[in-house]
Design a protein around this motif. Structure first.
Motif, mmCIF file in Angstrom:
data_model
loop_
_atom_site.group_PDB
_atom_site.id
_atom_site.type_symbol
_atom_site.label_atom_id
_atom_site.label_comp_id
_atom_site.label_asym_id
_atom_site.label_seq_id
_atom_site.Cartn_x
_atom_site.Cartn_y
_atom_site.Cartn_z
ATOM 1 N N GLU A 56 0.835 -1.185 0.000
ATOM 2 C CA GLU A 56 0.000 0.000 0.000
ATOM 3 C C GLU A 56 0.886 1.257 0.000
ATOM 4 O OE1 GLU A 56 -2.411 -0.730 3.427
ATOM 5 O OE2 GLU A 56 -3.503 -2.387 2.474
ATOM 6 N N ASP A 57 0.278 2.434 0.025
ATOM 7 C CA ASP A 57 1.044 3.687 -0.064
ATOM 8 C C ASP A 57 2.260 3.647 0.861
ATOM 9 O OD1 ASP A 57 -1.090 4.332 -1.631
ATOM 10 O OD2 ASP A 57 -1.529 6.243 -0.652
ATOM 11 N N PHE A 153 2.699 -2.833 4.336
ATOM 12 C CA PHE A 153 2.018 -4.099 4.070
ATOM 13 C C PHE A 153 0.594 -4.106 4.624
ATOM 14 C CE2 PHE A 153 6.469 -5.208 3.755
ATOM 15 C CZ PHE A 153 6.489 -6.057 2.661
ATOM 16 N N PRO A 154 -0.316 -4.830 3.962
ATOM 17 C CA PRO A 154 -1.673 -4.968 4.488
ATOM 18 C C PRO A 154 -1.678 -5.620 5.869
ATOM 19 C CG PRO A 154 -1.548 -5.720 2.201
ATOM 20 C CD PRO A 154 -0.141 -5.490 2.652
ATOM 21 N N ASP A 234 0.808 0.891 11.870
ATOM 22 C CA ASP A 234 0.020 0.711 10.647
ATOM 23 C C ASP A 234 0.732 -0.159 9.616
ATOM 24 O OD1 ASP A 234 1.936 2.607 10.321
ATOM 25 O OD2 ASP A 234 0.634 4.159 9.506
ATOM 26 N N GLY A 235 1.711 -0.950 10.027
ATOM 27 C CA GLY A 235 2.294 -1.965 9.151
ATOM 28 C C GLY A 235 3.360 -1.469 8.208
ATOM 29 N N ILE A 236 4.048 -0.387 8.536
ATOM 30 C CA ILE A 236 5.096 0.144 7.666
ATOM 31 C C ILE A 236 6.469 -0.177 8.262
ATOM 32 C CG2 ILE A 236 6.096 2.204 6.608
ATOM 33 C CD1 ILE A 236 3.378 3.497 6.664
ATOM 34 N N TYR A 237 7.302 -0.827 7.463
ATOM 35 C CA TYR A 237 8.700 -1.052 7.815
ATOM 36 C C TYR A 237 9.541 -0.011 7.078
ATOM 37 C CZ TYR A 237 7.168 -5.712 9.349
ATOM 38 O OH TYR A 237 6.525 -6.762 9.973
ATOM 39 N N THR A 238 10.491 0.606 7.752
ATOM 40 C CA THR A 238 11.333 1.608 7.109
ATOM 41 C C THR A 238 12.795 1.180 7.155
ATOM 42 O OG1 THR A 238 11.425 2.858 9.180
ATOM 43 C CG2 THR A 238 9.795 3.552 7.557
#
Length: 337
Positions: A56-57, A153-154, A234-238
């Motif tokens: 996703e975005d 990721f969802p 919210d499922g974001i890996y950086t």
């Protein structure tokens, strides 16, 4: 067309790039000053094309000692094109590669009117991207302090990841040494064993929709190797840089480059099954050889004392024994660990 511009529900202009077989898609844009991308593939069911969004975005950009390239960004132009990858291998999963890809380059300005280019390559089942920073007037070098590059990721995604260990632990204080055990099929909310994120490559399972592998390639002495941090709520890996204390505390935790300069490639392989993950060559496709070898090094078989006698075998007499073993067996090499 494999390239097109559309408008999202948020009235944000997005550029769509398709893979040569039109199955994999990449969408890029700028939303509220933040560059982003999203990616997936198309299912063809009963004559209809269904979009399966695997990422996703996801944010793009970085902060540096000369300016912030993570927010307040304005899209100036988008240039699209095609490229061909053709090369031979003697020691990998295929003997030759000959395939096409579509590419895109976004040119942006930050709030200080400093320019940033983001280059994308879209193959069948593969996406790679990197940042290119031109000279900024008389400024001919840059320190990248932190990347905001993310992978979103969802919520139903599960993970197959190897944790990043603490620094200066383990044998001779050599960790992190990329030898931690992978944890299989964990929810994204699970914290890593040491609390420092995960080492590449990183595999994600999105249920019936399929699989995503993320990694990096093209790392040289001009930049640091990286990993991903813990997942956000919210499922974001950086992307994360080396920790303080790695390499016995010697060296920087950021990256310095001369300008113009390019970062390593971040790679994404996706598909409904694991087949594209196993077969991918994207990590080699997008990089060029740095030098020609002095001779033609040929693959071969070897003896290896450590696997049998461990650390104590690292001595002259034991190595002679294993040289003789390789000779008696007709093997070409001996491996000294």
């Amino acid at each position: 067309s494999v390239f097109s511009t559309a408008h999202s529900v948020d009235n944000v202009s997005e550029t769509l790039v398709l893979s040569p077989d039109s199955s994999t898609f990449l969408k890029v844009g700028v939303k509220e000053g933040v560059p982003y991308y999203k990616a997936g593939y198309y299912n063809h069911l009963k004559g209809e094309k269904q979009e399966v969004l695997m990422l996703e975005d996801s944010p793009l950009g970085f902060t540096s000692n000369i300016g912030d390239f993570s927010k307040g960004m304005k899209l100036l132009s988008v240039k699209t094109g095609e490229r061909q990858f053709r090369y031979d291998w003697t020691r990998a999963k295929v003997s030759s590669v000959n395939k096409k890809a579509n590419d895109l380059r976004m040119t942006l300005h930050n709030a200080k009117k400093q320019r940033l280019d983001i280059e994308f390559v879209v193959e069948n089942n593969n996406i790679a991207f990197r940042y290119h920073i031109p000279m900024q007037g008389e400024t001919a070098c840059i320190v990248v302090e932190k990347e905001t590059t993310g992978f979103n990721f969802p919520a139903h995604t599960t993970t197959f990841l190897s944790p990043q260990s603490s620094a200066q632990i383990g044998w001779k204080r050599t960790k992190p040494s990329y030898e931690e055990e992978y944890k299989a099929d964990e929810p994204m909310s699970t914290r890593s064993q040491y609390g420092f994120g995960y080492t590449f490559p990183c595999l994600f399972h999105e249920g019936d929709d399929g699989w995503v592998l993320i990694s990096e390639t093209g790392v040289t002495g001009k930049y640091c190797g990286s990993r991903i941090g813990e997942a956000s709520a919210d499922g974001i890996y950086t992307i994360e840089f080396p920790m303080q204390g790695e390499n016995n505390g010697f060296g920087s935790t950021g990256a310095q480059m001369g300008l113009p300069g390019s970062t390593p490639w971040r790679t994404i392989t996706l598909g409904k099954t694991l087949k594209p993950i196993v077969e991918t060559t994207v990590h080699f496709d997008v990089v060029e050889p740095l030098y020609a070898p002095s001779m033609d090094y040929k693959p071969g078989r070897s003896s290896w004392s450590w696997i049998v006698w461990q650390d104590a075998s690292m001595c002259y007499d034991d190595q002679k024994t294993f040289v003789d073993l390789a000779a008696d067996m007709g093997w070409e090499y001996i491996l000294m660990d």
